[in-house]
Design a protein around this motif. Sequence first.
Motif, PDB file in Angstrom:
ATOM      1  N   VAL A   1       5.908  -4.811   8.701  1.00  0.00           N
ATOM      2  CA  VAL A   1       5.203  -6.159   8.732  1.00  0.00           C
ATOM      3  C   VAL A   1       6.222  -6.848   7.102  1.00  0.00           C
ATOM      4  O   VAL A   1       6.894  -7.621   7.500  1.00  0.00           O
ATOM      5  N   SER A   2       5.113  -5.998   6.287  1.00  0.00           N
ATOM      6  CA  SER A   2       5.615  -7.155   4.857  1.00  0.00           C
ATOM      7  C   SER A   2       7.860  -7.094   4.811  1.00  0.00           C
ATOM      8  O   SER A   2       8.335  -8.570   4.698  1.00  0.00           O
ATOM      9  N   ALA A   3       8.086  -6.123   4.992  1.00  0.00           N
ATOM     10  CA  ALA A   3       9.658  -6.105   5.143  1.00  0.00           C
ATOM     11  C   ALA A   3      10.165  -6.801   6.332  1.00  0.00           C
ATOM     12  O   ALA A   3      11.204  -7.369   5.648  1.00  0.00           O
ATOM     13  N   ARG A   4      10.149  -6.976   7.060  1.00  0.00           N
ATOM     14  CA  ARG A   4       9.987  -7.501   8.806  1.00  0.00           C
ATOM     15  C   ARG A   4      10.163  -9.432   8.071  1.00  0.00           C
ATOM     16  O   ARG A   4      10.909  -9.798   8.261  1.00  0.00           O
ATOM     17  N   THR A   5       9.221  -9.155   8.034  1.00  0.00           N
ATOM     18  CA  THR A   5       9.006 -11.112   7.197  1.00  0.00           C
ATOM     19  C   THR A   5      10.503 -11.390   6.105  1.00  0.00           C
ATOM     20  O   THR A   5      10.425 -11.841   6.132  1.00  0.00           O
ATOM     21  N   LEU A   6      10.624 -10.235   5.004  1.00  0.00           N
ATOM     22  CA  LEU A   6      11.043 -10.471   4.332  1.00  0.00           C
ATOM     23  C   LEU A   6      12.367 -10.518   4.753  1.00  0.00           C
ATOM     24  O   LEU A   6      13.399 -11.200   4.135  1.00  0.00           O
ATOM     25  N   ALA A   7      12.807  -9.645   5.574  1.00  0.00           N
ATOM     26  CA  ALA A   7      14.362  -9.789   5.914  1.00  0.00           C
ATOM     27  C   ALA A   7      14.329 -11.586   6.233  1.00  0.00           C
ATOM     28  O   ALA A   7      16.723 -11.716   6.389  1.00  0.00           O
ATOM     29  N   ASP A   8      13.962 -12.197   6.693  1.00  0.00           N
ATOM     30  CA  ASP A   8      13.738 -13.396   7.572  1.00  0.00           C
ATOM     31  C   ASP A   8      13.797 -14.475   5.808  1.00  0.00           C
ATOM     32  O   ASP A   8      14.424 -15.597   6.266  1.00  0.00           O
ATOM     33  N   GLY A   9      14.408 -13.798   4.477  1.00  0.00           N
ATOM     34  CA  GLY A   9      13.705 -14.283   3.753  1.00  0.00           C
ATOM     35  C   GLY A   9      13.013 -14.341   2.109  1.00  0.00           C
ATOM     36  O   GLY A   9      11.480 -14.058   3.064  1.00  0.00           O
ATOM     37  N   TRP A  10      13.342 -14.157   1.412  1.00  0.00           N
ATOM     38  CA  TRP A  10      11.773 -14.558   0.024  1.00  0.00           C
ATOM     39  C   TRP A  10      11.088 -15.822  -0.316  1.00  0.00           C
ATOM     40  O   TRP A  10      12.150 -16.531   0.337  1.00  0.00           O
ATOM     41  N   PRO A  11      10.107 -16.393   0.230  1.00  0.00           N
ATOM     42  CA  PRO A  11       9.327 -17.072   0.189  1.00  0.00           C
ATOM     43  C   PRO A  11      10.320 -18.348  -1.565  1.00  0.00           C
ATOM     44  O   PRO A  11      10.078 -17.467  -2.082  1.00  0.00           O
ATOM     45  N   SER A  12      10.854 -18.961  -1.184  1.00  0.00           N
ATOM     46  CA  SER A  12      10.810 -19.801  -2.064  1.00  0.00           C
ATOM     47  C   SER A  12      10.334 -19.812  -3.270  1.00  0.00           C
ATOM     48  O   SER A  12       9.078 -20.352  -3.360  1.00  0.00           O
ATOM     49  N   SER A  13      10.372 -19.429  -4.426  1.00  0.00           N
ATOM     50  CA  SER A  13       9.749 -19.220  -5.810  1.00  0.00           C
ATOM     51  C   SER A  13      10.980 -18.749  -6.922  1.00  0.00           C
ATOM     52  O   SER A  13      11.553 -18.385  -6.652  1.00  0.00           O
ATOM     53  N   ARG A  14      10.552 -19.083  -8.373  1.00  0.00           N
ATOM     54  CA  ARG A  14      11.229 -19.553  -9.460  1.00  0.00           C
ATOM     55  C   ARG A  14      10.756 -17.531 -10.154  1.00  0.00           C
ATOM     56  O   ARG A  14      10.896 -17.030 -10.179  1.00  0.00           O
ATOM     57  N   LEU A  15       9.614 -17.447  -9.359  1.00  0.00           N
ATOM     58  CA  LEU A  15       8.904 -16.125 -10.272  1.00  0.00           C
ATOM     59  C   LEU A  15       9.182 -15.627  -8.678  1.00  0.00           C
ATOM     60  O   LEU A  15       8.000 -15.760  -7.660  1.00  0.00           O
ATOM     61  N   ALA A  16       8.779 -13.999  -8.770  1.00  0.00           N
ATOM     62  CA  ALA A  16       8.750 -13.355  -7.780  1.00  0.00           C
ATOM     63  C   ALA A  16       6.944 -11.728  -8.885  1.00  0.00           C
ATOM     64  O   ALA A  16       8.064 -11.524  -9.506  1.00  0.00           O
ATOM     65  N   SER A  17       6.543 -11.646  -7.471  1.00  0.00           N
ATOM     66  CA  SER A  17       5.445 -10.543  -8.578  1.00  0.00           C
ATOM     67  C   SER A  17       5.314  -9.607  -6.746  1.00  0.00           C
ATOM     68  O   SER A  17       5.199  -9.907  -6.427  1.00  0.00           O
ATOM     69  N   PHE A  18       5.912  -8.537  -7.524  1.00  0.00           N
ATOM     70  CA  PHE A  18       5.097  -7.666  -6.410  1.00  0.00           C
ATOM     71  C   PHE A  18       4.225  -6.111  -7.350  1.00  0.00           C
ATOM     72  O   PHE A  18       5.094  -5.550  -8.165  1.00  0.00           O
TER      73      PHE A  18
ATOM     74  N   SER B   1       0.799  -1.185  -0.286  1.00  0.00           N
ATOM     75  CA  SER B   1      -0.030   0.026  -0.218  1.00  0.00           C
ATOM     76  C   SER B   1       1.187   1.174  -0.177  1.00  0.00           C
ATOM     77  O   SER B   1       2.050   1.300   0.256  1.00  0.00           O
ATOM     78  N   PRO B   2       0.047   2.134  -0.119  1.00  0.00           N
ATOM     79  CA  PRO B   2       0.554   3.430  -0.010  1.00  0.00           C
ATOM     80  C   PRO B   2       1.442   3.704   1.506  1.00  0.00           C
ATOM     81  O   PRO B   2       2.967   4.316   1.381  1.00  0.00           O
ATOM     82  N   GLN B   3       0.663   3.646   2.181  1.00  0.00           N
ATOM     83  CA  GLN B   3       1.420   3.932   3.680  1.00  0.00           C
ATOM     84  C   GLN B   3       2.150   2.411   3.749  1.00  0.00           C
ATOM     85  O   GLN B   3       3.940   2.547   4.589  1.00  0.00           O
ATOM     86  N   GLU B   4       2.476   1.686   3.324  1.00  0.00           N
ATOM     87  CA  GLU B   4       3.859   0.755   3.352  1.00  0.00           C
ATOM     88  C   GLU B   4       4.928   1.602   2.680  1.00  0.00           C
ATOM     89  O   GLU B   4       5.983   1.153   2.812  1.00  0.00           O
ATOM     90  N   ILE B   5       4.816   1.740   2.085  1.00  0.00           N
ATOM     91  CA  ILE B   5       5.956   2.381   0.916  1.00  0.00           C
ATOM     92  C   ILE B   5       7.234   3.228   1.509  1.00  0.00           C
ATOM     93  O   ILE B   5       7.778   3.600   1.586  1.00  0.00           O
ATOM     94  N   GLU B   6       5.683   4.274   2.450  1.00  0.00           N
ATOM     95  CA  GLU B   6       5.818   5.600   2.591  1.00  0.00           C
ATOM     96  C   GLU B   6       6.785   4.679   3.866  1.00  0.00           C
ATOM     97  O   GLU B   6       8.081   5.369   4.685  1.00  0.00           O
ATOM     98  N   GLN B   7       6.733   4.173   5.186  1.00  0.00           N
ATOM     99  CA  GLN B   7       7.348   3.285   6.345  1.00  0.00           C
ATOM    100  C   GLN B   7       8.228   2.250   5.729  1.00  0.00           C
ATOM    101  O   GLN B   7       8.481   2.100   6.537  1.00  0.00           O
ATOM    102  N   TRP B   8       8.530   1.764   4.811  1.00  0.00           N
ATOM    103  CA  TRP B   8       9.692   1.261   4.258  1.00  0.00           C
ATOM    104  C   TRP B   8      10.790   1.370   4.774  1.00  0.00           C
ATOM    105  O   TRP B   8      11.283   2.192   4.961  1.00  0.00           O
ATOM    106  N   PRO B   9      11.189   0.953   5.532  1.00  0.00           N
ATOM    107  CA  PRO B   9      11.398  -1.035   6.320  1.00  0.00           C
ATOM    108  C   PRO B   9      10.900  -0.950   7.269  1.00  0.00           C
ATOM    109  O   PRO B   9      10.994  -2.000   7.844  1.00  0.00           O
ATOM    110  N   LYS B  10      10.197  -0.106   7.828  1.00  0.00           N
ATOM    111  CA  LYS B  10       9.448  -0.738   9.135  1.00  0.00           C
ATOM    112  C   LYS B  10       8.091  -0.770   9.044  1.00  0.00           C
ATOM    113  O   LYS B  10       6.817  -0.184   9.302  1.00  0.00           O
TER     114      LYS B  10
END
Length: 164
Positions: free
Chosen positions: A25-42, A14-23
């Motif tokens: 939930v999504s950023a903290r979750t990804l810091a532990d590793g991207w879900p394994s997949s040959r394809l990433a979409s954002f 969301s716009p709020q998540e972009i403005e608050q990045w990396p603080k």
Amino acid sequence: MLPTAWSGAQIALSPQEIEQWPKTVSARTLADGWPSSRLASFRVPTLERAVPVCRQLARLWMDSEDITDESVRCAALLVISELMTNAVVHTNSVSITGRLQKDGDWLLVEVQDEGGKSSDPHRGGNANEYGRGLVVVAQSAQALGTRLETDGGRTFWARISLTG
């Protein structure tokens, strides 16, 4: 646990998540590793601040896919940055979708906009204010192209060799 906006290796910010990045939930979750997949979409809103967030997402995904060659990483980051920036500047899109896919010896980078305004960035020369970025993208990729989507949007793509 991943936020509900996730579906496999897909994320919508969301716009709020972009403005608050990396603080976020999504950023903290990804810091532990991207879900394994040959394809990433954002999917991100068309904010200038979304471009560096997309670069970070691309880095995290490449880490998870063991893409360690610095020339490949630099090319991919340059391509995603330029294509995302073009979509922010040259379209009336509300959101933009970036995709990275590992396919054999290739890395495919795509950015899909929703159209509007000029979704065909200028490929001009030195006299133009815009267009030099696509020249750099073309030099960084082995193939570059665009396709018109059925919804009026446009997808710009670049293919980068993983084998140098």
